[in-house]
Design an enzyme around this catalytic site. Structure first.
Site, PDB file in Angstrom:
ATOM      1  N   SER A 143       0.792  -1.226   0.000  1.00 42.40           N
ATOM      2  CA  SER A 143       0.000   0.000   0.000  1.00 42.40           C
ATOM      3  C   SER A 143       0.830   1.284   0.000  1.00 42.40           C
ATOM      4  O   SER A 143       0.345   2.327  -0.420  1.00 42.40           O
ATOM      5  CB  SER A 143      -0.965  -0.014   1.176  1.00 42.40           C
ATOM      6  N   HIS A 201      -5.484  -4.087  -2.267  1.00 40.93           N
ATOM      7  CA  HIS A 201      -5.316  -3.099  -3.341  1.00 40.93           C
ATOM      8  C   HIS A 201      -5.238  -3.741  -4.726  1.00 40.93           C
ATOM      9  O   HIS A 201      -4.999  -3.045  -5.714  1.00 40.93           O
ATOM     10  CB  HIS A 201      -4.057  -2.258  -3.098  1.00 40.93           C
ATOM     11  N   LYS A 255     -12.403  -1.145  -0.796  1.00 42.58           N
ATOM     12  CA  LYS A 255     -11.597  -0.275  -1.655  1.00 42.58           C
ATOM     13  C   LYS A 255     -12.222  -0.203  -3.041  1.00 42.58           C
ATOM     14  O   LYS A 255     -13.191   0.528  -3.232  1.00 42.58           O
ATOM     15  CB  LYS A 255     -10.149  -0.739  -1.608  1.00 42.58           C
TER      16      LYS A 255
END
Ligand SMILES: *Cc1c(COP(=O)(O)O)cnc(C)c1O
Length: 395
Positions: free
Chosen positions: A184, A212, A243
């Protein structure tokens, strides 16, 4: 001064310590929904650091799905999953996730952090060893700390270091290699192909945190396992709905026995109330949308390439990311804080990331691209960076 304020006085000292170490911050506040241009702390700015990769967090299709679910199922679930909180819609979401990730089963937790904590804690015991990349996310580190397993930390992305750790731990009952898929802070990707080869050679399990990578990497945003063509070879594929999927929640995907076992043992699953049905419904809509509107994913990558090219041409050091996460290197902590402030004054919001989250000389402002950014947004962002960068002599 009354007794309670005296007892709580130590907090002021601790807060001052945090301030001295650059670990203190206040919460930035949005007055709008999460999108490309927001009002933050009372100011209209370009949002350049959300994880809303596909622009789903405020999307009309997800809003509609959530509203429909509220009409049908109400708001809360009133119980933990195990007792009376599981609704059909939770199971439907899990079936859909398993199908999407090409695994036998999946299990949804209230958050990604809960998925990591609960899963690692449940499957790893005292006779076992956890082998972990040094830059893994805090929620993985928490999960590791909740076990009595031995730990081996290998240097970031270093598969030789990983192999050494595997050689040194041959006597363990079980071994788990755990890694972020996309890291990240830097946006670099774990060499999962090599990690899986080593795991197979040394008979260790692999867990990847795809927070992610979900909705970002691979075909239809299926994530890092699809990106490397490793289907069926990763034991625990962990992801988030928070996300790219624009909702909230974490999940693990894998064998059906994994789901069965975790339902009965993962403490962060057992001791918490089930997701509101609107969250489950919106997450299902997100997975449908990734498939039937591929333009969002395309736009995300177009934007990523465009912005990175522009920043490189301006002369910024943007690290070695291969994902929409784009660190803009600023040098020391103070410089990163100053850059972030300068950007905000010109109408762009992106947080500084400083030591100890990253090395002392690697402080940065971290940009996250989104499919929602228009070409105008990105051109404006580049202009703002150019101005702030020049005035600070970064470029
Ligand atoms: C954000 C994040 C999580 C936590 O996910 P939440 O759903 O926000 O709790 C876990 N791992 C990584 C790598 C993350 O970036």
């Amino acid at each position: 001064m009354n007794n309670m304020s005296r007892r709580m006085d130590f907090l002021n000292g601790l807060i001052n310590n945090l301030k001295e170490q650059n670990l203190y911050g206040e919460l930035p506040v949005l007055s709008t929904d999460q999108k490309n241009r927001v009002v933050l702390n009372g100011r209209e700015v370009l949002m350049m650091c959300s994880n809303n990769y596909l622009g789903f967090a405020n999307h009309p299709r997800l809003r509609a799905a959530a509203k429909q679910a509220i009409d049908k199922w109400g708001l809360g679930t009133g119980a933990v999953r195990q007792i009376a909180g599981t609704m059909e819609i939770h199971n439907q979401l899990e079936e859909m996730l398993a199908e999407y990730k090409h695994t036998e089963a999946s299990l949804v937790f209230v958050a990604g952090i809960a998925a990591n904590r609960g899963t690692i804690q449940a499957i790893m015991g005292e006779e076992d060893v956890i082998i972990s990349d040094e830059l893994n996310h805090g929620s993985i580190i928490d999960g590791v700390r909740l076990t009595k397993s031995a730990r081996k930390i290998y240097p970031h992305l270093d598969t030789d270091g990983l192999e050494n750790a595997l050689r040194e731990t041959k006597d363990a009952r079980r071994r788990l290699i755990v890694t972020d898929g996309v890291f990240s802070m830097d946006g670099d990707i774990a060499p999962l192909d090599r990690i899986v080869e080593l795991a197979e050679e040394y008979d260790a399990m692999v867990m990847v945190d795809d927070a992610h990578g979900d909705g970002v990497l691979g075909k239809d945003g299926r994530g890092i396992v699809d990106h490397f063509g490793l289907e069926g070879r990763v034991d625990i594929d962990m992801g988030t709905l928070s996300k790219a999927f624009g909702c909230l929640g974490g999940y693990i995907a894998g064998r059906k026995e994994l789901r069965e076992y975790l339902i009965n043992t993962a403490r962060s699953f057992i001791f918490t109330t089930a997701h509101p049905p609107a969250v489950a419904a919106a997450a299902m809509e997100a997975i449908k949308m990734i498939r039937d509107e591929p333009r969002h994913l395309r736009q995300l990558w177009d934007n990523t390439r465009y912005f990175k090219k522009g920043m490189t041409e301006l002369g910024f050091d943007i690290g070695h990311s291969s994902t929409p996460i784009t660190p803009v290197m600023a040098g020391g902590s103070r410089s990163a804080v100053e850059l972030s402030k300068g950007l905000f004054e010109e109408g762009l919001f992106a947080k500084p990331i400083v030591f100890p989250l990253v090395a002392r000389d690697k402080a940065r402002v971290r940009i996250n691209l989104s499919a929602q950014h228009t070409r105008d947004d990105l051109n404006e962002a580049l202009r703002i960076f150019e101005k702030a960068g020049k005035s600070m002599k970064l470029v």
